[in-house]
Design a protein around this motif. Structure first.
Motif, mmCIF file in Angstrom:
data_model
loop_
_atom_site.group_PDB
_atom_site.id
_atom_site.type_symbol
_atom_site.label_atom_id
_atom_site.label_comp_id
_atom_site.label_asym_id
_atom_site.label_seq_id
_atom_site.Cartn_x
_atom_site.Cartn_y
_atom_site.Cartn_z
ATOM 1 N N ILE A 20 0.832 -1.209 0.000
ATOM 2 C CA ILE A 20 0.000 0.000 0.000
ATOM 3 C C ILE A 20 0.870 1.263 0.000
ATOM 4 O O ILE A 20 0.498 2.271 -0.586
ATOM 5 C CB ILE A 20 -1.027 -0.003 1.154
ATOM 6 N N MET A 21 2.035 1.189 0.605
ATOM 7 C CA MET A 21 2.917 2.365 0.643
ATOM 8 C C MET A 21 3.586 2.628 -0.713
ATOM 9 O O MET A 21 4.042 3.733 -0.970
ATOM 10 C CB MET A 21 3.978 2.196 1.738
ATOM 11 N N ARG A 22 3.616 1.624 -1.600
ATOM 12 C CA ARG A 22 4.230 1.800 -2.924
ATOM 13 C C ARG A 22 3.254 2.321 -3.973
ATOM 14 O O ARG A 22 3.674 2.681 -5.071
ATOM 15 C CB ARG A 22 4.816 0.469 -3.397
ATOM 16 N N ILE A 23 1.976 2.325 -3.670
ATOM 17 C CA ILE A 23 0.968 2.716 -4.661
ATOM 18 C C ILE A 23 0.720 4.219 -4.584
ATOM 19 O O ILE A 23 0.363 4.741 -3.535
ATOM 20 C CB ILE A 23 -0.360 1.965 -4.420
ATOM 21 N N PRO A 24 0.879 4.920 -5.704
ATOM 22 C CA PRO A 24 0.565 6.358 -5.709
ATOM 23 C C PRO A 24 -0.957 6.573 -5.581
ATOM 24 O O PRO A 24 -1.743 5.863 -6.206
ATOM 25 C CB PRO A 24 1.049 6.834 -7.079
ATOM 26 N N GLU A 25 -1.333 7.514 -4.767
ATOM 27 C CA GLU A 25 -2.744 7.820 -4.529
ATOM 28 C C GLU A 25 -3.489 8.100 -5.838
ATOM 29 O O GLU A 25 -4.653 7.720 -5.989
ATOM 30 C CB GLU A 25 -2.851 9.029 -3.586
ATOM 31 N N GLU A 26 -2.813 8.711 -6.802
ATOM 32 C CA GLU A 26 -3.492 9.107 -8.043
ATOM 33 C C GLU A 26 -3.927 7.929 -8.913
ATOM 34 O O GLU A 26 -4.737 8.112 -9.825
ATOM 35 C CB GLU A 26 -2.650 10.104 -8.858
ATOM 36 N N VAL A 27 -3.436 6.734 -8.662
ATOM 37 C CA VAL A 27 -3.874 5.573 -9.452
ATOM 38 C C VAL A 27 -4.856 4.686 -8.685
ATOM 39 O O VAL A 27 -5.389 3.724 -9.242
ATOM 40 C CB VAL A 27 -2.679 4.726 -9.965
ATOM 41 N N ALA A 28 -5.109 5.001 -7.443
ATOM 42 C CA ALA A 28 -5.889 4.120 -6.562
ATOM 43 C C ALA A 28 -7.341 3.945 -6.995
ATOM 44 O O ALA A 28 -7.967 2.945 -6.646
ATOM 45 C CB ALA A 28 -5.836 4.635 -5.124
ATOM 46 N N ASN A 29 -7.895 4.878 -7.754
ATOM 47 C CA ASN A 29 -9.304 4.793 -8.155
ATOM 48 C C ASN A 29 -9.515 4.318 -9.583
ATOM 49 O O ASN A 29 -10.651 4.188 -10.032
ATOM 50 C CB ASN A 29 -9.997 6.141 -7.976
ATOM 51 N N ILE A 30 -8.447 4.059 -10.306
ATOM 52 C CA ILE A 30 -8.575 3.636 -11.699
ATOM 53 C C ILE A 30 -9.018 2.175 -11.753
ATOM 54 O O ILE A 30 -8.476 1.322 -11.058
ATOM 55 C CB ILE A 30 -7.239 3.827 -12.446
ATOM 56 N N ILE A 31 -10.008 1.911 -12.594
ATOM 57 C CA ILE A 31 -10.469 0.540 -12.812
ATOM 58 C C ILE A 31 -10.175 0.198 -14.272
ATOM 59 O O ILE A 31 -10.916 0.601 -15.172
ATOM 60 C CB ILE A 31 -11.972 0.375 -12.504
ATOM 61 N N PRO A 32 -9.085 -0.526 -14.506
ATOM 62 C CA PRO A 32 -8.752 -0.885 -15.887
ATOM 63 C C PRO A 32 -9.791 -1.837 -16.490
ATOM 64 O O PRO A 32 -10.497 -2.553 -15.757
ATOM 65 C CB PRO A 32 -7.400 -1.591 -15.768
ATOM 66 N N GLU A 33 -9.850 -1.870 -17.795
ATOM 67 C CA GLU A 33 -10.756 -2.781 -18.477
ATOM 68 C C GLU A 33 -10.466 -4.219 -18.032
ATOM 69 O O GLU A 33 -9.313 -4.622 -17.892
ATOM 70 C CB GLU A 33 -10.556 -2.659 -19.989
ATOM 71 N N GLY A 34 -11.531 -4.957 -17.783
ATOM 72 C CA GLY A 34 -11.394 -6.336 -17.355
ATOM 73 C C GLY A 34 -11.406 -6.522 -15.845
ATOM 74 O O GLY A 34 -11.370 -7.658 -15.356
ATOM 75 N N PHE A 35 -11.447 -5.422 -15.099
ATOM 76 C CA PHE A 35 -11.467 -5.496 -13.634
ATOM 77 C C PHE A 35 -12.789 -4.930 -13.114
ATOM 78 O O PHE A 35 -13.403 -4.076 -13.748
ATOM 79 C CB PHE A 35 -10.301 -4.707 -13.035
ATOM 80 N N ASN A 36 -13.207 -5.401 -11.936
ATOM 81 C CA ASN A 36 -14.455 -4.934 -11.328
ATOM 82 C C ASN A 36 -14.251 -3.832 -10.302
ATOM 83 O O ASN A 36 -15.165 -3.061 -10.037
ATOM 84 C CB ASN A 36 -15.165 -6.102 -10.619
ATOM 85 N N ASN A 37 -13.069 -3.815 -9.683
ATOM 86 C CA ASN A 37 -12.807 -2.876 -8.605
ATOM 87 C C ASN A 37 -11.443 -2.235 -8.794
ATOM 88 O O ASN A 37 -10.682 -2.624 -9.675
ATOM 89 C CB ASN A 37 -12.890 -3.589 -7.242
ATOM 90 N N ASN A 38 -11.154 -1.276 -7.948
ATOM 91 C CA ASN A 38 -9.879 -0.567 -8.052
ATOM 92 C C ASN A 38 -8.941 -0.972 -6.911
ATOM 93 O O ASN A 38 -9.284 -1.785 -6.050
ATOM 94 C CB ASN A 38 -10.115 0.951 -8.089
ATOM 95 N N ILE A 39 -7.770 -0.392 -6.917
ATOM 96 C CA ILE A 39 -6.762 -0.697 -5.899
ATOM 97 C C ILE A 39 -7.254 -0.307 -4.512
ATOM 98 O O ILE A 39 -7.109 -1.064 -3.553
ATOM 99 C CB ILE A 39 -5.431 -0.001 -6.255
ATOM 100 N N ARG A 40 -7.855 0.878 -4.397
ATOM 101 C CA ARG A 40 -8.349 1.341 -3.089
ATOM 102 C C ARG A 40 -9.364 0.342 -2.518
ATOM 103 O O ARG A 40 -9.312 -0.014 -1.350
ATOM 104 C CB ARG A 40 -8.999 2.724 -3.217
ATOM 105 N N TRP A 41 -10.292 -0.117 -3.359
ATOM 106 C CA TRP A 41 -11.306 -1.063 -2.899
ATOM 107 C C TRP A 41 -10.643 -2.339 -2.378
ATOM 108 O O TRP A 41 -11.033 -2.862 -1.336
ATOM 109 C CB TRP A 41 -12.289 -1.405 -4.020
ATOM 110 N N ASN A 42 -9.651 -2.849 -3.080
ATOM 111 C CA ASN A 42 -9.003 -4.093 -2.668
ATOM 112 C C ASN A 42 -8.314 -3.962 -1.312
ATOM 113 O O ASN A 42 -8.426 -4.851 -0.468
ATOM 114 C CB ASN A 42 -8.026 -4.571 -3.742
ATOM 115 N N PHE A 43 -7.602 -2.856 -1.085
ATOM 116 C CA PHE A 43 -6.962 -2.663 0.225
ATOM 117 C C PHE A 43 -8.021 -2.511 1.325
ATOM 118 O O PHE A 43 -7.901 -3.099 2.399
ATOM 119 C CB PHE A 43 -6.030 -1.451 0.217
ATOM 120 N N GLY A 44 -9.054 -1.732 1.062
ATOM 121 C CA GLY A 44 -10.119 -1.571 2.048
ATOM 122 C C GLY A 44 -10.854 -2.874 2.313
ATOM 123 O O GLY A 44 -11.242 -3.173 3.446
#
Length: 157
Positions: A20-44
């Motif tokens: 979590i400390m390596r992930i930039p906040e600015e990418v945490a809400n991006i949901i790439p094609e083929g995914f259902n959730n984002n990085i923030r959702w997975n950590f939470g």
């Protein structure tokens, strides 16, 4: 054996905390094609599910922010969020504090029978605290792998 289980939990959580400390906040809400959730959702989601499996299934107070269930429970998704979700730093703080609470709480309760057996979405039923707790390591690792895949998909664009 109980101490080895606690040490393993600390190892798994250390990997999550480092990620979590390596992930930039600015990418945490991006949901790439083929995914259902984002990085923030997975950590939470890791934090919420761990809290539920350790404390919630025993009827103990779940000591995480009250909005985590609405944001990060199984079946939730960022598209349905209302308001501002917690920052990655806020989630990291919850994960770190949770690790300390679990260590204090669970040590002598691994063999305790759950008040009600719990069947997860995969159809696996847990009867003891230890069964649910041990499954949480697998669950956390699955979501860390998803986070890695999300980050690779985002970084490749």
């Amino acid at each position: 054996m109980d101490q080895i289980i606690i040490q393993h939990m600390e190892t798994v959580r250390r990997i999550t905390e480092q990620a979590i400390m390596r992930i930039p906040e600015e990418v945490a809400n991006i949901i790439p094609e083929g995914f259902n959730n984002n990085i923030r959702w997975n950590f939470g989601h890791i934090a919420f599910v761990q809290e539920k499996l350790v404390f919630g299934l025993l009827g103990e107070e779940m000591n995480i922010p009250s909005n985590y269930e609405q944001l990060f429970n199984a079946g939730t998704r960022p598209a349905d969020w209302r308001g501002t979700p917690p920052s990655l730093i806020e989630i990291a703080d919850v994960l770190k504090e949770q690790k300390a609470r679990i260590k204090d709480f669970i040590q002598y309760r691994l063999y305790e029978t759950l008040p009600t057996p719990f069947t997860n979405r995969a159809g696996i039923t847990f009867y003891t605290v230890g069964e649910a707790f041990l499954f949480s390591f697998y669950h956390e690792a699955l979501h860390i792998e998803t986070i890695k895949q999300l980050y690779r998909a985002i970084s490749s664009k």
